[in-house]
Design an enzyme around this catalytic site. Sequence first.
Site, mmCIF file in Angstrom:
data_model
loop_
_atom_site.group_PDB
_atom_site.id
_atom_site.type_symbol
_atom_site.label_atom_id
_atom_site.label_comp_id
_atom_site.label_asym_id
_atom_site.label_seq_id
_atom_site.Cartn_x
_atom_site.Cartn_y
_atom_site.Cartn_z
ATOM 1 N NE ARG A 59 51.424 27.996 77.912
ATOM 2 C CZ ARG A 59 50.935 27.111 77.043
ATOM 3 N NH1 ARG A 59 50.167 27.523 76.060
ATOM 4 N NH2 ARG A 59 51.209 25.831 77.168
ATOM 5 N NE ARG A 85 50.122 30.924 68.232
ATOM 6 C CZ ARG A 85 50.532 29.712 67.871
ATOM 7 N NH1 ARG A 85 50.698 28.784 68.796
ATOM 8 N NH2 ARG A 85 50.753 29.429 66.608
ATOM 9 C CD GLU A 95 52.309 21.884 69.942
ATOM 10 O OE1 GLU A 95 51.481 21.577 70.811
ATOM 11 O OE2 GLU A 95 52.031 22.536 68.925
ATOM 12 N NE ARG A 141 55.790 26.810 73.155
ATOM 13 C CZ ARG A 141 54.647 26.186 73.423
ATOM 14 N NH1 ARG A 141 54.419 24.982 72.916
ATOM 15 N NH2 ARG A 141 53.748 26.753 74.194
ATOM 16 C CB SER A 149 52.053 21.469 65.465
ATOM 17 O OG SER A 149 50.803 20.866 65.276
#
Length: 422
Positions: A272, A257, A344, A385, A347
Site C-alpha cells: 500500500r 493515492r 486485491e 502489488r 479490479s
Amino acid sequence: MIDVRLLRDEPERVRASQRARRADPGLVDAALAADEARRGAIGRFEALRAEQRSIGAGIPSAAADEKAALLARTKDLAVDVKAAQVELDEAEAAFDAALRAIDNVIVDGVPEGGEEDFVVLDEIGTLPDIADPRDHLAIGEALGMIDVERGVKVSGSRFYYLTGWGARLELALVNLAMAQAIETGFTPMVVPALVRPAAMEGTGFLGQAAENVYRLEADDLYLVGTAEVPLAGYHMGEVLDGAALPLRYAGLSPCFRREAGTYGKDTRGIFRVHQFDKVEMFSYTHPDDAEAEHERLLGWEKRFLSALELPFRVIDVAAGDLGASAARKFDCEAWIPSQGRYRELTSASNCTTFQSRRLDIRARGDDGRPAPVATLNGTLCAVTRTIVALLENHQQPDGSVRVPAALQPHLGVDTLRPGEDR
RNA sequence: GGAGAGGUGGCCGAGCCAGGUUGAAGGCGCUUCCCUGCUAAGGAAGUGAGGGGUACUGCCCCUCCGUGGGUUCAAAUCCCACCCUCUCCGCCA
C-alpha cells in the site's frame, strides 16, 4: 448520474438498488419530488417567455401609436419572466443535486450487503507450498530490488525505490501488460497524470473518494489515482461514432493515492503506497454490450495473472462496497503467502452510463440520435502489488525467485538470485 | 513571466461596430433518391442538441452561438467578470 427516465419510469428499481447498497432509498423519492417541482417551474417560465417573445416580435412592425402600448406590456412581462427564470434555475439546481446524490443502479445479480458480503466466482491456480514464507520486502531487499528505507527518507512513509532488478521487473511487467493489451486490440496510451477538476469530478472521484485524491492548490489540478481518469476524460464532451464502438484504450500512468484512513494498515513493504505505476484497460461500449465487455475485461485480467502463474480468486464485490459510479465490480485477489490470505490485485468495474452522463460522452446510434455510452475499466497490471505477489509466490528455499515463463522474454532471466544486483 | 488573437452546429467557417422570423449563410461529412454495367464523379432533397407538453410516431413550445452576470421590450450580436485555446517574445528542456 443515473438516467432520469429510469428514475421516473422504474423508481422501485432504483430504490432496490439503493437498499442493496445500504444507501438511502429515500433519495429516490426526494429526486422524484424535485423533478415534479422542476417541471412545474418549467411550465410557468415557458408560458411567460412565449408570450414575451410573441409580443416582442410584433414591435418593430407595429404602428407608432400601438408601439407604446406593446412596450408597456412587455416591460411588465420582462419582470415576470425574470422572476420565473430565477425560480426555474433554483428548481433545476435542486433537481440536479438530488439526482447526483443517487448512486449508479446496480446490475442484476450483484450480491447485496457490505464489504464482507462478496461472492467468490472463481479460484484459479494452486496455492504454493512454502514452508516458512518470507514476505515480499524481505525477499526484495535481499535481492536488492526494493529500498523502502530511502523512500521514506526522501519522501516519507509509503514511498519506496525500485532498484536494479526491481526497476527492471517493473519495466518487464509493463511491457508484458502492454504487449497483451495491444495483442487484444487495445490502443496503448501514455496519459496525463495531472488533470483538471472537470475530469476528476466527471469520473466520480470527488465524491466519497475525495479524501484520497491529491490536489495541487496552486494550479487547481489533481494527481490521478488511476489512468481511468484521463482515459475517461479523453472523450469527454464528444459525440462518438456508434459504429466505431467499442473503443479500447490501455493507459500507462503513475497513480497517486493519499491513503487517508489507512493508518496502520499494510505498513510494511510496498503493498500500500502513495505512488505506483499501473496499466489500466478502459472501454467505451454500447450500453447493451457493457455486461459482455465487463466479462471480457475480467477475462483479460485473469489471462494476465495466469501468465504470471499467480494463484488468485475472483470475487463479485457486494453492492455496499461499490463506488458510486460502479454498477458491478469484479476483483481479482492474489494469494499472498506471507499473509495467508487473498489480497486485491486488479479490479474491473462496469460504470454503465453513469460516468458518461457526467462527462457528456455520447455515441450516435442507428437511429442517428446521440445517446450516452457505457464506460468500463479494469486493471491489467498494478505494478507494486504485482511485484508483491510475484516475489512471494515464486520465492525458492535458496532465496531466489523464479521468473514465470511469460515474463522471461521481457526480463531476460529465468531466476532472480541474491548477489546478482544491477 | 511579457504582448497579441480567438472561443459559433459532427467538423470547417460566415455573422458580430449599423441588436429584432439567425438555431444561425457557405462548405465538408452523413442519409435518401436520380444518373451509372460496378465504383468514382455529377444532380436533387434532407440533416444540431437538450428540455417540456401532447388529442403523442406527427405536432406545438422553451432553452442553447466558451461560462456566469449586466444593459434592453428584445442579444450570437452591446457592457463586465471569469475560464479555456492559440500565436509571438523571454525562460527552461
